[in-house]
Structures are given as structure tokens and as C-alpha cells.
Design a protein around this motif. Structure first.
Motif, PDB file in Angstrom:
ATOM      1  N   TYR B  48       0.816  -1.179   0.000  1.00 10.73           N
ATOM      2  CA  TYR B  48       0.000   0.000   0.000  1.00 10.73           C
ATOM      3  C   TYR B  48       0.867   1.253   0.000  1.00 10.73           C
ATOM      4  O   TYR B  48       0.451   2.332  -0.367  1.00 10.73           O
ATOM      5  CB  TYR B  48      -0.833  -0.081   1.269  1.00 10.73           C
ATOM      6  N   LYS B 139      -2.568  -9.340  10.274  1.00 15.38           N
ATOM      7  CA  LYS B 139      -1.525  -8.529  10.914  1.00 15.38           C
ATOM      8  C   LYS B 139      -0.463  -8.126   9.893  1.00 15.38           C
ATOM      9  O   LYS B 139       0.019  -6.997   9.899  1.00 15.38           O
ATOM     10  CB  LYS B 139      -0.865  -9.303  12.054  1.00 15.38           C
ATOM     11  N   ARG B 141      -0.892  -7.678   6.749  1.00 11.58           N
ATOM     12  CA  ARG B 141      -1.473  -6.636   5.894  1.00 11.58           C
ATOM     13  C   ARG B 141      -1.373  -5.276   6.591  1.00 11.58           C
ATOM     14  O   ARG B 141      -0.931  -4.296   5.996  1.00 11.58           O
ATOM     15  CB  ARG B 141      -2.925  -6.998   5.610  1.00 11.58           C
ATOM     16  N   ASP B 142      -1.736  -5.244   7.856  1.00 17.19           N
ATOM     17  CA  ASP B 142      -1.662  -3.988   8.597  1.00 17.19           C
ATOM     18  C   ASP B 142      -0.219  -3.525   8.790  1.00 17.19           C
ATOM     19  O   ASP B 142       0.067  -2.330   8.784  1.00 17.19           O
ATOM     20  CB  ASP B 142      -2.326  -4.146   9.973  1.00 17.19           C
ATOM     21  N   VAL B 145       1.201  -1.710   5.691  1.00 17.45           N
ATOM     22  CA  VAL B 145       0.749  -0.332   5.467  1.00 17.45           C
ATOM     23  C   VAL B 145       1.125   0.565   6.638  1.00 17.45           C
ATOM     24  O   VAL B 145       0.798   1.746   6.645  1.00 17.45           O
ATOM     25  CB  VAL B 145      -0.770  -0.255   5.231  1.00 17.45           C
ATOM     26  N   GLY B 146       1.800   0.011   7.611  1.00 17.15           N
ATOM     27  CA  GLY B 146       2.297   0.855   8.698  1.00 17.15           C
ATOM     28  C   GLY B 146       1.324   1.007   9.848  1.00 17.15           C
ATOM     29  O   GLY B 146       1.453   1.931  10.643  1.00 17.15           O
ATOM     30  N   VAL B 147       0.349   0.128   9.957  1.00 12.58           N
ATOM     31  CA  VAL B 147      -0.643   0.289  11.011  1.00 12.58           C
ATOM     32  C   VAL B 147      -0.413  -0.677  12.173  1.00 12.58           C
ATOM     33  O   VAL B 147      -0.577  -0.324  13.327  1.00 12.58           O
ATOM     34  CB  VAL B 147      -2.073   0.143  10.443  1.00 12.58           C
ATOM     35  N   HIS B 148       0.029  -1.909  11.889  1.00 10.28           N
ATOM     36  CA  HIS B 148       0.403  -2.796  12.994  1.00 10.28           C
ATOM     37  C   HIS B 148       1.898  -2.642  13.232  1.00 10.28           C
ATOM     38  O   HIS B 148       2.687  -2.692  12.307  1.00 10.28           O
ATOM     39  CB  HIS B 148       0.074  -4.258  12.661  1.00 10.28           C
ATOM     40  N   GLY B 149       2.268  -2.446  14.478  1.00 12.72           N
ATOM     41  CA  GLY B 149       3.688  -2.395  14.812  1.00 12.72           C
ATOM     42  C   GLY B 149       4.222  -0.987  14.899  1.00 12.72           C
ATOM     43  O   GLY B 149       3.537  -0.015  14.604  1.00 12.72           O
ATOM     44  N   ARG B 150       5.476  -0.955  15.295  1.00 18.13           N
ATOM     45  CA  ARG B 150       6.105   0.313  15.600  1.00 18.13           C
ATOM     46  C   ARG B 150       7.046   0.686  14.461  1.00 18.13           C
ATOM     47  O   ARG B 150       7.698  -0.168  13.886  1.00 18.13           O
ATOM     48  CB  ARG B 150       6.893   0.091  16.884  1.00 18.13           C
ATOM     49  N   ARG B 151       7.085   1.974  14.125  1.00 14.18           N
ATOM     50  CA  ARG B 151       8.067   2.398  13.148  1.00 14.18           C
ATOM     51  C   ARG B 151       8.576   3.786  13.493  1.00 14.18           C
ATOM     52  O   ARG B 151       7.924   4.549  14.183  1.00 14.18           O
ATOM     53  CB  ARG B 151       7.543   2.338  11.711  1.00 14.18           C
ATOM     54  N   THR B 152       9.777   4.067  13.001  1.00 11.36           N
ATOM     55  CA  THR B 152      10.372   5.369  13.288  1.00 11.36           C
ATOM     56  C   THR B 152      10.796   5.986  11.959  1.00 11.36           C
ATOM     57  O   THR B 152      10.826   5.312  10.936  1.00 11.36           O
ATOM     58  CB  THR B 152      11.626   5.203  14.172  1.00 11.36           C
ATOM     59  N   LYS B 159      11.105   5.318   6.395  1.00  8.51           N
ATOM     60  CA  LYS B 159      10.737   4.815   7.711  1.00  8.51           C
ATOM     61  C   LYS B 159      11.554   3.578   7.998  1.00  8.51           C
ATOM     62  O   LYS B 159      11.961   2.875   7.088  1.00  8.51           O
ATOM     63  CB  LYS B 159       9.271   4.404   7.763  1.00  8.51           C
ATOM     64  N   PHE B 175       2.817 -10.477  23.905  1.00  7.50           N
ATOM     65  CA  PHE B 175       3.545  -9.329  24.443  1.00  7.50           C
ATOM     66  C   PHE B 175       3.574  -9.414  25.967  1.00  7.50           C
ATOM     67  O   PHE B 175       2.532  -9.535  26.602  1.00  7.50           O
ATOM     68  CB  PHE B 175       2.869  -8.034  23.994  1.00  7.50           C
TER      69      PHE B 175
END
Ligand code: SF4
Ligand code: SF4
Lengths: 299, 192
Positions: B48, B139, B141-142, B145-152, B159, B175
């Protein structure tokens, strides 16, 4: 012979006297504010030259105070950008990493303490219920069984009540949606704090203290530059970072990736994907503040 | 059939050899993955995101464990599900549907330095997200597109993503609870 009373002269004199009195009162109450700063105009009416001069003075002042080279910018909003935020309620574990990353990035006073983010613990059985929420929870480990967490900070409302009530227009909404405060223009009346339904604005009751080794010297005039006693401040989505393309500090620190940020006007942004594909809500929707800060369920 | 042959002597001999080799390898710094080193992966075309490539964190191996072949090259592969005599740190915590799955559902029997999809396709460790995505497709899929999980990084540009295994231990993925930071001092500014 009796002199006729020069009414206008007397009025002028009284006016000047009261101005002087108010002025010196304000000056004495606000700590080390120079006459130049006191006479400074509202940020939005300053010319480029005036801004540059003010910024140079500020950099000098902060550099001297904290013993670190300071940069202050006044980077304006970019075209075609409207910031939006989304927080995944199904992921937040209430660890408060975001609270302290924010304090550090935005030079909030450590004592008296100011936190832009309040993480509210709520009971799963009650759902979102501010009246029974707890901000002081402190167990050994989070998340606790039976609870969920709702971090609250400025919702960057499209219809902000805070800016509406400000009697001197010291706070306003920028073209990219960030609601900012001109600390030099703020008179500290705290009307905005009363008007904000999210408790998002904070007052410097005392001279802010920031340890020199922790101070962040990369600042924005309308954001994280050090503040003074007697002014109101708030979350600006990390204006210094986001206007340079970076994610806000709270987004990057969150260990569970609950915090999402992006451009609402970009149909390919993360934030638009969330709005299109997830269950989304805003806090206190009935008040018609129209937040740009959304909460969603990622699962 | 030849992999199935084993004698007790052989196993112990191989074990001894691999321990020796491991000790030698521990001092070797030329591992394929170094912490903090960014790998580039190519998300599939259905991605995406606008960006051709996304940067992901390197796989978080525990010290000295990779390449697996440093030890496994000297061991006879054994596909029979059993209690391992090695890797206790993993077998002790393994609870990733442990009733129905074990090592070789994700790791390849022969090519030890690879992961293995259900289809039999081999996968590099730096693409482990595809393996996770076999079961957790929503998960993945998300995540793409940057919606599941952490990014910097940049909200509108480069990113850094984290692999699934950077946050979830693949052998015990739930977790774990963490210690919260200190609560605020004052009461007067909470919203009620
Ligand atoms: S850092 Fe993330 S998980 Fe921790 S309290 Fe903040 S939003 Fe919640
Ligand atoms: S949340 Fe409060 S401070 Fe932020 S824009 Fe809305 S009314 Fe103003």
C-alpha cells in the motif's frame, strides 16, 4: 486665577499611569522579561525581519541559560498538509513511555511538573468513562487484568474552544491543523484551560525547571522552546519534528506501536488507511470539537 | 532414509564437535547480522505504501546463535518431533501453539540458516514477516501499510520498520507485561 481643568490631559495622564502600573506589575510577575520582549507584537503580525531578530535574541538567551547551542525556528505549515493522529486502544498497555518522551522532546517543566499526555486507566466493564478513570495507577506491571488505557493529549480540534475564548488571540489554529500558543502574547488568564474539554492545556504556575543536560536545544518558536512562568502550553504534535518530516516523539517511543501519525490529505497515508479500514472513535464527540486525534481498534 | 539412521555414539560425537565449533565461532565477529544494521527488503507489489523499499530492523538473534549451520552442519538432521537435548532457552518457553507445532514447522530441516514456508519455499531470516503472515495474514497486511507495529523515521518518507520478531518472541509471541513509568505528581489537571 483658577486654571481650567484639562480633562483630556488628565485622562491621558491617568491612562498612562495605569498602563505603567499594569506594565510594571506584569513585568514583576513574569520573571526576567525585558522591555523589548514586553513590547513585542503578536507573532502573527510580525514581519519577517522582526521575527528573525526575535529568534536570534531567543537563541542567544537560551544558549546562555542552558550552556548548549540552541536553535529556534519558525518553520511555517507546508501546503497540502493537515496532520492527523490515531491511537490504537486495543494495543496501548499504559506504560507511560510516551508521557516522558514528550516531556523530554518538548522541554516541559520537571518541577512544577507538566505532562501533555495523561494516560487514563479505565475498567473494561465500564468502557470509556472519564469519571471513573485513574491517572495515578502504579502497579508493578502493566497492562493490568480487566483494564484498558486511554492516553489523552491535545486533540487538535477542528473546532477548538480554546482559541475561541482567548481574549487576546494568543492561541490559534495553524493551516496544518496544529493549535499553537504565542507564549509571549499569552496573558495567563487560563480561559482556554477552562474551555478545553480534554484537559489538554497546562499552566506554568512557577518558573519552569529543565535540567540543562536534558534540555532539547532544537526548538520551534510556537512549540518546544523553553517557556516562562505564567503562560499556558500544550501538545503541538511535536511541531518542531513534524514540520521537518519526522514522526512525533510519542509515536516513535511507543513500545507496542499504538500511536499512528500522518497527513489527512494524503489518501495513501497510514492515518487515512486507519480511517477507512478500522473502527474509529473520537472523545466527547457530542461536544462538536471535531478532533484530529482519533482512537481506533487495530485488532 | 539416510537421515533417519542414528546411533547413540554418533549423536554424542556430533554434539561434542558442534560444541567445539560453537566456542570457536563465538569469538568470530563476522556474523551475517549485526545489531542496529538496517536491511532493505522489498515489500510485495500489493504494498500500500508508495515507497519501493522499506527498511526493517535486523532479526534479533541472541548472541552467537546465528548462523545455525555452525553447529548443525555437524549434526545429522532428524525430522522426528521430540524433546530436544539442546536449545533449552527456547524449548522452556515455547508456547506458540506448542501442542500442534514444533521447530520444523518454521525452520528448514536441511538448510538450517533458512526459514521454511508451509509451501516448502525457503526464506531468509530477514524476511521472517512472511512466515508469520502465513497464519497472521491480517496482521501482515496492517504491518505493511504501517498500522500494525512500531516504526520510526519520517511520516512522509523513509521509515524504519521492525520485524514481527523484534517485538514478539517467535517462540513465545504474546507481548509480556512491562513496568510502567512513574505516575504524575499532581491531581489538578486530569480530565474528569
Ligand atoms: S507508550 Fe504506547 S503503550 Fe505506553 S502508554 Fe503510551 S501509547 Fe500506551
Ligand atoms: S483539545 Fe483542547 S487545547 Fe487542544 S485544540 Fe481542542 S480545545 Fe484546544
Amino acid at each position: 486665577m483658577k486654571k481650567p481643568v484639562n480633562y483630556s490631559g488628565r485622562r491621558k495622564f491617568l491612562k498612562n499611569l495605569s498602563l505603567f502600573a499594569v506594565g510594571s506589575l506584569a513585568l514583576s510577575g513574569c520573571g526576567p522579561v525585558t522591555m523589548k520582549e514586553f513590547l513585542q507584537k503578536n507573532f502573527r503580525t510580525l514581519s519577517k525581519k522582526e521575527k528573525d531578530e526575535i529568534i536570534k535574541d531567543l537563541e542567544k538567551k537560551y544558549t546562555a541559560k542552558y550552556g548548549k547551542e540552541f536553535h529556534v525556528t519558525d518553520e511555517p505549515a507546508a501546503d497540502g498538509v493537515e496532520f492527523g493522529y490515531a491511537l490504537d486502544l486495543s494495543r496501548c498497555v499504559g506504560c507511560r513511555r510516551c508521557v516522558y518522551a514528550c516531556v523530554k522532546e518538548n522541554n516541559q517543566s520537571r518541577d512544577p511538573q507538566i505532562h501533555y499526555i495523561q494516560v487514563l486507566q479505565m475498567e473494561k466493564e465500564k468502557g470509556i468513562d472519564f469519571a471513573h478513570s485513574d491517572v495515578h495507577y502504579n502497579p508493578e506491571l502493566v497492562p493490568e487484568e480487566g483494564y484498558f488505557y486511554v492516553p489523552v493529549q491535545c486533540q487538535q480540534c477542528r473546532n477548538p474552544q480554546c482559541t475561541e475564548v482567548c481574549p487576546v488571540k494568543a492561541t490559534w489554529q495553524e493551516p496544518d491543523g496544529i493549535v499553537v500558543v504565542d507564549y509571549n502574547w499569552c496573558i495567563g488568564c487560563r480561559y482556554c484551560m477552562a474551555a478545553c474539554p480534554y484537559g489538554a492545556r497546562h499552566f506554568n504556575w512557577g518558573e519552569p525547571t529543565i535540567p540543562a543536560d536534558e534540555v532539547n536545544p532544537e526548538t520551534h518558536y510556537l512549540g518546544n522552546r523553553p517557556r516562562m512562568k505564567g503562560v499556558v502550553e500544550k501538545c503541538t504534535f511535536c511541531i518542531k519534528r513534524v514540520r521537518n518530516g519526522k514522526y512525533p516523539a510519542c509515536v516513535e517511543i511507543c513500545p507496542v506501536g499504538a500511536r499512528k501519525f500522518g497527513n489527512l490529505l494524503d489518501p495513501e497515508s497510514e492515518i487515512r488507511y486507519i480511517l477507512a479500514n478500522k473502527r474509529v472513535l473520537v472523545l466527547k464527540q457530542e461536544l462538536n470539537t471535531q478532533p484530529r486525534f482519533y482512537y481506533f481498534f487495530g485488532v | 532414509m539416510k537421515y533417519y539412521l542414528k546411533t547413540k555414539f554418533k549423536i554424542e560425537y556430533l554434539l561434542f564437535l558442534s560444541v567445539c565449533f560453537l566456542i570457536i565461532r563465538c569469538n568470530d565477529t563476522s556474523e551475517a547480522y549485526k545489531p542496529g544494521q538496517i536491511q532493505k527488503i522489498n515489500p510485495e507489489s500489493e504494498s500500500y505504501l508508495k515507497h519501493e523499499e522499506i527498511a526493517v530492523s535486523p532479526p534479533p538473534f541472541s548472541d552467537g546463535v546465528f548462523p545455525c549451520n555452525d553447529c548443525h552442519a555437524f549434526r545429522k538432521p532428524n525430522p522426528v518431533r521430540r524433546k530436544l537435548e539442546w536449545h533449552e532457552d527456547i524449548t522452556d518457553i515455547f508456547n506458540h501453539d506448542s501442542e500442534n507445532r514444533w521447530c520444523l514447522d518454521c525452520h528448514d530441516l536441511i538448510k538450517r540458516d533458512s526459514l521454511r514456508l508451509a509451501s516448502g519455499k525457503l526464506l531468509d531470516f530477514k524476511e521472517s514477516h512472511k512466515l508469520c503472515g502465513q497464519c497472521h495474514g491480517d496482521k501482515l497486511r496492517d504491518w505493511k501499510v504501517g498500522v500494525h507495529g512500531r516504526r520510526t523515521g519520517e511520516w512522509n518518507g523513509k521509515k524504519e520498520y521492525y520485524l514481527c520478531v523484534s517485538c514478539h518472541n517467535p517462540h513465545s509471541p504474546k507481548f509480556k507485561p512491562i513496568k510502567p513509568e512513574a505516575p504524575p505528581f499532581r491531581e489538578d489537571e486530569e480530565i474528569k
